[in-house]
Structure formats: structure tokens, C-alpha cells
Design a protein around this motif. Structure first.
Motif, PDB file in Angstrom:
ATOM      1  N   GLY A 190       0.827  -1.199   0.000  1.00 48.76           N
ATOM      2  CA  GLY A 190       0.000   0.000   0.000  1.00 48.76           C
ATOM      3  C   GLY A 190       0.858   1.244   0.000  1.00 48.76           C
ATOM      4  N   SER A 191       0.239   2.361   0.280  1.00 52.85           N
ATOM      5  CA  SER A 191       0.985   3.606   0.436  1.00 52.85           C
ATOM      6  C   SER A 191       1.851   3.503   1.692  1.00 52.85           C
ATOM      7  N   ALA A 192       2.786   4.426   1.857  1.00 51.20           N
ATOM      8  CA  ALA A 192       3.630   4.429   3.050  1.00 51.20           C
ATOM      9  C   ALA A 192       2.778   4.504   4.311  1.00 51.20           C
ATOM     10  N   LEU A 193       1.709   5.296   4.276  1.00 47.83           N
ATOM     11  CA  LEU A 193       0.840   5.419   5.447  1.00 47.83           C
ATOM     12  C   LEU A 193       0.130   4.101   5.737  1.00 47.83           C
ATOM     13  N   THR A 194      -0.367   3.446   4.705  1.00 45.42           N
ATOM     14  CA  THR A 194      -1.058   2.166   4.902  1.00 45.42           C
ATOM     15  C   THR A 194      -0.113   1.121   5.492  1.00 45.42           C
ATOM     16  N   VAL A 195       1.114   1.038   4.954  1.00 43.21           N
ATOM     17  CA  VAL A 195       2.086   0.069   5.454  1.00 43.21           C
ATOM     18  C   VAL A 195       2.471   0.393   6.897  1.00 43.21           C
ATOM     19  N   ALA A 196       2.670   1.678   7.198  1.00 40.28           N
ATOM     20  CA  ALA A 196       2.997   2.068   8.576  1.00 40.28           C
ATOM     21  C   ALA A 196       1.856   1.714   9.526  1.00 40.28           C
ATOM     22  N   ASN A 197       0.615   1.950   9.086  1.00 37.88           N
ATOM     23  CA  ASN A 197      -0.539   1.616   9.929  1.00 37.88           C
ATOM     24  C   ASN A 197      -0.606   0.120  10.216  1.00 37.88           C
ATOM     25  N   GLU A 198      -0.321  -0.691   9.205  1.00 32.63           N
ATOM     26  CA  GLU A 198      -0.385  -2.138   9.384  1.00 32.63           C
ATOM     27  C   GLU A 198       0.736  -2.622  10.294  1.00 32.63           C
ATOM     28  N   ILE A 199       1.924  -2.069  10.155  1.00 30.38           N
ATOM     29  CA  ILE A 199       3.026  -2.407  11.055  1.00 30.38           C
ATOM     30  C   ILE A 199       2.668  -2.048  12.489  1.00 30.38           C
ATOM     31  N   GLU A 200       2.101  -0.865  12.673  1.00 31.57           N
ATOM     32  CA  GLU A 200       1.707  -0.447  14.021  1.00 31.57           C
ATOM     33  C   GLU A 200       0.637  -1.373  14.592  1.00 31.57           C
ATOM     34  N   ARG A 201      -0.310  -1.787  13.770  1.00 33.61           N
ATOM     35  CA  ARG A 201      -1.375  -2.677  14.248  1.00 33.61           C
ATOM     36  C   ARG A 201      -0.793  -4.010  14.735  1.00 33.61           C
ATOM     37  N   TRP A 202       0.059  -4.605  13.937  1.00 32.04           N
ATOM     38  CA  TRP A 202       0.663  -5.876  14.331  1.00 32.04           C
ATOM     39  C   TRP A 202       1.470  -5.716  15.627  1.00 32.04           C
ATOM     40  N   PHE A 203       2.187  -4.603  15.739  1.00 34.95           N
ATOM     41  CA  PHE A 203       3.042  -4.362  16.894  1.00 34.95           C
ATOM     42  C   PHE A 203       2.233  -4.136  18.166  1.00 34.95           C
ATOM     43  N   LEU A 204       1.205  -3.303  18.065  1.00 34.36           N
ATOM     44  CA  LEU A 204       0.448  -2.937  19.262  1.00 34.36           C
ATOM     45  C   LEU A 204      -0.590  -3.983  19.655  1.00 34.36           C
ATOM     46  N   GLU A 205      -1.021  -4.815  18.721  1.00 38.59           N
ATOM     47  CA  GLU A 205      -2.070  -5.781  19.012  1.00 38.59           C
ATOM     48  C   GLU A 205      -1.545  -7.192  19.265  1.00 38.59           C
ATOM     49  N   ILE A 253       7.083   7.947   9.559  1.00 39.35           N
ATOM     50  CA  ILE A 253       5.748   7.884  10.176  1.00 39.35           C
ATOM     51  C   ILE A 253       5.830   7.145  11.503  1.00 39.35           C
ATOM     52  N   LEU A 254       6.555   6.028  11.533  1.00 41.30           N
ATOM     53  CA  LEU A 254       6.693   5.258  12.768  1.00 41.30           C
ATOM     54  C   LEU A 254       7.472   6.042  13.822  1.00 41.30           C
ATOM     55  N   ARG A 255       8.451   6.803  13.390  1.00 50.22           N
ATOM     56  CA  ARG A 255       9.196   7.634  14.346  1.00 50.22           C
ATOM     57  C   ARG A 255       8.314   8.742  14.911  1.00 50.22           C
ATOM     58  N   GLU A 256       7.527   9.330  14.072  1.00 51.23           N
ATOM     59  CA  GLU A 256       6.632  10.397  14.530  1.00 51.23           C
ATOM     60  C   GLU A 256       5.659   9.879  15.580  1.00 51.23           C
ATOM     61  N   ARG A 257       5.313   8.593  15.496  1.00 50.03           N
ATOM     62  CA  ARG A 257       4.402   7.976  16.464  1.00 50.03           C
ATOM     63  C   ARG A 257       5.126   7.425  17.692  1.00 50.03           C
ATOM     64  N   GLY A 258       6.456   7.627  17.737  1.00 52.13           N
ATOM     65  CA  GLY A 258       7.219   7.172  18.892  1.00 52.13           C
ATOM     66  C   GLY A 258       7.462   5.689  18.933  1.00 52.13           C
ATOM     67  N   LEU A 259       7.382   5.016  17.783  1.00 51.55           N
ATOM     68  CA  LEU A 259       7.491   3.554  17.758  1.00 51.55           C
ATOM     69  C   LEU A 259       8.873   3.066  17.368  1.00 51.55           C
ATOM     70  N   PHE A 260       9.687   3.914  16.747  1.00 46.70           N
ATOM     71  CA  PHE A 260      10.993   3.468  16.289  1.00 46.70           C
ATOM     72  C   PHE A 260      12.020   4.564  16.510  1.00 46.70           C
ATOM     73  N   ARG A 261      13.235   4.156  16.814  1.00 47.98           N
ATOM     74  CA  ARG A 261      14.298   5.091  17.165  1.00 47.98           C
ATOM     75  C   ARG A 261      14.677   6.006  16.009  1.00 47.98           C
ATOM     76  N   SER A 262      15.141   7.187  16.363  1.00 46.27           N
ATOM     77  CA  SER A 262      15.737   8.100  15.388  1.00 46.27           C
ATOM     78  C   SER A 262      17.252   7.994  15.399  1.00 46.27           C
ATOM     79  N   GLU A 263      17.803   7.618  16.564  1.00 41.08           N
ATOM     80  CA  GLU A 263      19.244   7.428  16.704  1.00 41.08           C
ATOM     81  C   GLU A 263      19.494   6.189  17.555  1.00 41.08           C
ATOM     82  N   TYR A 264      20.644   5.577  17.355  1.00 41.07           N
ATOM     83  CA  TYR A 264      21.024   4.455  18.210  1.00 41.07           C
ATOM     84  C   TYR A 264      21.282   4.961  19.621  1.00 41.07           C
ATOM     85  N   GLN A 265      20.831   4.180  20.587  1.00 42.00           N
ATOM     86  CA  GLN A 265      21.092   4.490  21.987  1.00 42.00           C
ATOM     87  C   GLN A 265      22.161   3.569  22.570  1.00 42.00           C
ATOM     88  N   ALA A 266      22.652   2.632  21.763  1.00 41.51           N
ATOM     89  CA  ALA A 266      23.618   1.644  22.230  1.00 41.51           C
ATOM     90  C   ALA A 266      24.580   1.310  21.100  1.00 41.51           C
TER      91      ALA A 266
END
Length: 445
Positions: free
Chosen positions: A364-379, A405-418
Motif C-alpha cells: 500500500g501507500s507508506a501510510l497504509t504500510v505504517a498503519n499495518e506495522i503499528e497494528r501488528w506491533f500494538l495488538e 511515520i513510525l518515528r513520529e508515532r514514537g514507535l521506532f528510534r531516530s538514533e542508536y542508543q547503544a
């Protein structure tokens, strides 16, 4: 950033593990043996802050095997080169327990872990291809149940060898001419059903203590092993409901084994198809489905059944009754093929084409794919995903359009922390079993 973070791996497969991908104009015909190609893809995944890159492997081929299997680099040699071309991303390789010795495996992965400063991971497999036996001096493939008992013992021996030295075993005191504190070097003296290993291993623990253990079992034996030993699991699922069932089952088994389920992470493999609109992505998916070569799909279908020849059957008759065929190969995958074909009433032609297609739930579009990834992750279906890396432009659409999109939702890192793979995954550094005082586990960094 939310407390629970999505984890991502990148599957690097050169010219591809299906029969068609090598034809893509962006993929060099020799990509599977071109170290510069792998460096480019690994650097792209690191720039996107992926947790790790993953190299698949198996010890047996036929002339009909997919292009990537026919001509490819040995995984640990490859990852050692990638360690010098990257700085932070984890480096995970498949290596069989059925046709290797624990001492060699322990030494190889410990070396990669030092070369990469704590970024190594081992995908433990038992090898489902019966033909592999002939490459290692055996007339018959090891029985399925025996392979899993051997795998369990193999991993226990390897992990014991990784603890041969306590973390402060090497004072390297030049003034007193003391390189080693011999009291902190430990023999293993293992005597088991399959292995007799004295030890100690001739290399110290790394920055992350031990390489991370991954596994990918979907059969009953595979699920038991994964829940008992794995820190990451490459689940083979192709729909949300099955993924959620598998996720719940593995977490339950891990808890019953006395482990923290939150530290056993599941990563189904997916091949996203991203376009400007959902309609365009679905059209692209239909186009790719229409380009599938039936003869090659039949070969691919035969692989989990030890390359059984499906061309001998009527293509438009129901999927054939195979009895126990596949039970000593890739049992979980073979059982799933039989089950899906039976439940959906598929013909052999339909079954071959159905399983030749990459999992297409993320088109799908980037938004559709991001939404589906978020659904699988959160559910409750995944802790992350293994993203197949094919054409660079297609991977770039995922990293450049979906990840923001996933970063904007706080689901994936923007920088490595380790700096270590355990640090990326949030998995603790394991105790050395020989340390006199067992301080609380420290979080990997």
C-alpha cells in the motif's frame, strides 16, 4: 518515545531467495558474491537505524535452487567484512547445529563478536534439507527429533565455552609479567549425548557478554527450542491471526520455562510493497504475481519436502496426499503447506503459486504500510519485523517514507542508543557462570 520500541532487521539476500528477484534491473547478477553490494545495503540499513542485518544460509543445493542459494558468500566471512564497513548495526548469521562442532561455532561467533565490538548474533537452525547429509559424510539426514536434541545440547556447549574466561581474567599486568589470572580460566569438561568438549575456548567474552541467540522454529519441536533458548525468533507466518497465535504461544512457553517473555522477541519476515497509493501498490503486487514462473514455483514448493518433484502430479487436481513426506525436512513449513492446501481446497497449481509469493500483507501507500506495522506491533502479533532487502529503490521507500511515520508515532528510534546488538534489542548482558559474585544483570550498551 513510547516505552516499548519496534525492532527491525534487514534480510540481505544478494540476488534473492525466490526465483525471480535476480532479474530486477537494480540488482547486479553477481550480487550474492559482491561484497561491495552487501556493504551498500548494510550501510543503508544502519543509516535507517535498523537493529541488525541478517544473512540466511543452508548447506545443500540442487541445480534448481533459487539463484541466491547457488552462488553466495559464507555468512561469517561476509559479516566479518561488514563489521569493518559499519559501526553500530547488529550482524546475524544462520549456522546449523546438525553439521557443525560446538567448539568451532563458539570460536567463530566469539571472533565476530570481538571484530564487531559486540554486534554478533547466531540464528540457530537444525537444517531441514535431507540432501545436506551427503555433504558431511553421512548417508542419511539426522532424524527430526534427534536434530532438535542435538541443537539444544550444541547451544548449551557453545554458551558454556563462551564463558571460558571471567570478564576480568586478563590483568595484562606488564610490571608483574602476568597476562592471565589462571583461576579465572575455566574448562568446560562437557560429556553429553552428542558432544564431548573439554575446553576452554581460546577467546574472551565480548562487549555484550555473548552473541545473541536467534531461532526460527515453527514445528512443535522448533517452538519448544525457541522458547527455551532464543532471544530473538524469526517467525514464519503469513497472516495476522497466525502471527498473534504464534506470538502468544511462544511468550507462554517462555514464561513456563522461567524466562521473561518480554526478552524473547519475535520478528516475522515481510516484503513490503510501497507505492504512492494503495491501488498502485496492489496493482504492482498483481503484476508480480502474474510474472511467477509455475515450473520454478513447483521447485520452490518442493524445497521444504527435501526437493520433492511436484511436476509428476496433475497440476489442477487437489494438492496431493504426501503422507509423512516433509516430516524430516522443514517440518513446520511442510505441515503449514499441507494444512493451508487442505483447509482452502487448493489445487497443486494454486498451492505452488500461493507459496511462491512473498508474504503480501504489507502492500500500500507508506501510510497504509505504517498503519499495518503499528497494528501488528500494538495488538500482540510481533516485537518487530525482518524486512527483506531487494532492489535498493524499494528498500529506500521503506526507510524514507514508512520509518518517518513510525518515528513520529514514537514507535521506532531516530538514533542508536547503544553500540551492541543486545543494547539495540534491550536484552541484558548474561552473567558469566563462573563469576564468584552474581551482581544484578546489567543492561547492554
Amino acid at each position: 518515545m513510547s516505552k516499548r520500541q519496534l525492532h527491525l532487521g534487514a534480510i540481505l539476500t544478494g540476488v534473492g531467495t525466490d526465483q525471480q528477484e535476480w532479474l530486477h534491473p537494480e540488482i547486479p547478477g553477481n550480487a550474492s558474491i559482491d561484497i561491495d553490494w552487501y556493504k551498500q545495503q548494510a550501510r543503508a540499513a544502519e543509516a535507517a537505524r535498523f537493529d541488525f542485518v541478517f544473512i540466511v544460509d543452508s548447506p545443500y543445493i540442487t541445480p534448481d535452487s533459487a539463484p541466491h542459494f547457488l552462488n553466495r558468500l559464507e555468512p561469517l566471512t561476509l559479516l566479518s567484512a561488514l563489521a569493518g564497513a559499519t559501526d553500530k548495526i547488529g550482524l546475524v548469521a544462520t549456522l546449523t547445529t546438525s553439521y557443525t562442532e560446538p567448539f568451532n561455532v563458539a570460536r567463530q561467533f566469539a571472533s565476530l563478536d570481538h571484530i564487531s565490538q559486540g554486534r554478533a548474533g547466531w540464528n540457530v537452525v537444525t537444517t531441514g534439507l535431507e540432501g545436506a547429509a551427503g555433504n558431511f559424510g553421512l548417508e542419511q539426514h539426522i532424524d527430526h527429533g534427534e536434530r532438535y536434541r542435538r541443537a539444544r545440547e550444541h547451544v548449551q556447549v557453545v554458551q558454556g565455552l563462551w564463558d571460558s574466561y571471567e570478564d576480568d581474567a586478563f590483568p595484562r599486568d606488564k610490571a608483574h609479567k602476568q597476562f592471565l589470572d589462571p583461576a579465572k580460566q575455566h574448562r568446560l569438561d562437557h560429556r553429553g549425548e552428542f558432544f564431548s568438549v573439554t575446553g576452554p575456548l581460546n577467546i574472551s567474552r565480548s562487549a555484550q557478554g555473548q552473541p545473541v541467540i536467534f531461532q526460527a522454529g515453527i514445528s512443535e519441536s522448533g517452538r519448544r527450542l525457541a522458547a527455551d533458548i532464543a532471544e530473538g525468533i524469526f517467525a514464519g507466518v503469513d497472516n495476522f491471526e497466525d502471527a498473534r497465535e504464534y506470538y502468544a504461544d511462544i511468550k507462554r512457553r517462555a514464561a513456563e520455562a522461567g524466562r521473561d517473555p518480554a526478552l524473547v522477541l519475535l520478528f516475522p519476515g515481510i516484503t513490503p510493497i510501497i507505492a504512492d497509493t494503495d491501488e498502485q501498490a496492489q496493482a504492482l503486487q498483481r503484476q508480480r504475481d502474474g510474472e511467477l514462473d509455475l515450473n520454478k514455483a513447483l521447485v520452490q514448493l518442493g524445497r521444504p519436502f527435501s526437493y520433492h518433484d511436484f511436476k509428476q502430479y496433475d497440476l489442477d487436481a487437489p494438492f496431493p496426499e504426501l503422507g509423512e513426506l516433509g516430516s524430516n525436512g522443514y517440518r513446520g513449513h511442510a505441515e503449514r503447506i499441507k494444512r493451508v492446501a487442505s483447509e482452502q481446497g487448493l489445487t497443486l497449481r494454486e498451492t505452488a503459486l500461493r507459496f511462491a509469493r512473498p508474504f503480501s500483507g504489507f502492500a500500500g501507500s507508506a501510510l497504509t504500510v505504517a498503519n499495518e506495522i503499528e497494528r501488528w506491533f500494538l495488538e500482540g502479533a510481533v516485537d518487530g519485523f525482518n524486512i527483506h532487502v531487494g532492489a535498493p529503490s524499494e528498500f529506500a521507500r521503506f526507510t524514507d517514507e514508512v520509518l518517518p511515520i513510525l518515528r513520529e508515532r514514537g514507535l521506532f528510534r531516530s538514533e542508536y542508543q547503544a553500540s551492541t546488538l543486545r543494547g539495540h534489542l534491550g536484552i541484558d548482558v548474561p552473567h558469566n557462570r563462573h563469576s564468584e559474585t552474581h551482581a544484578p544483570l546489567r543492561v547492554a550498551s
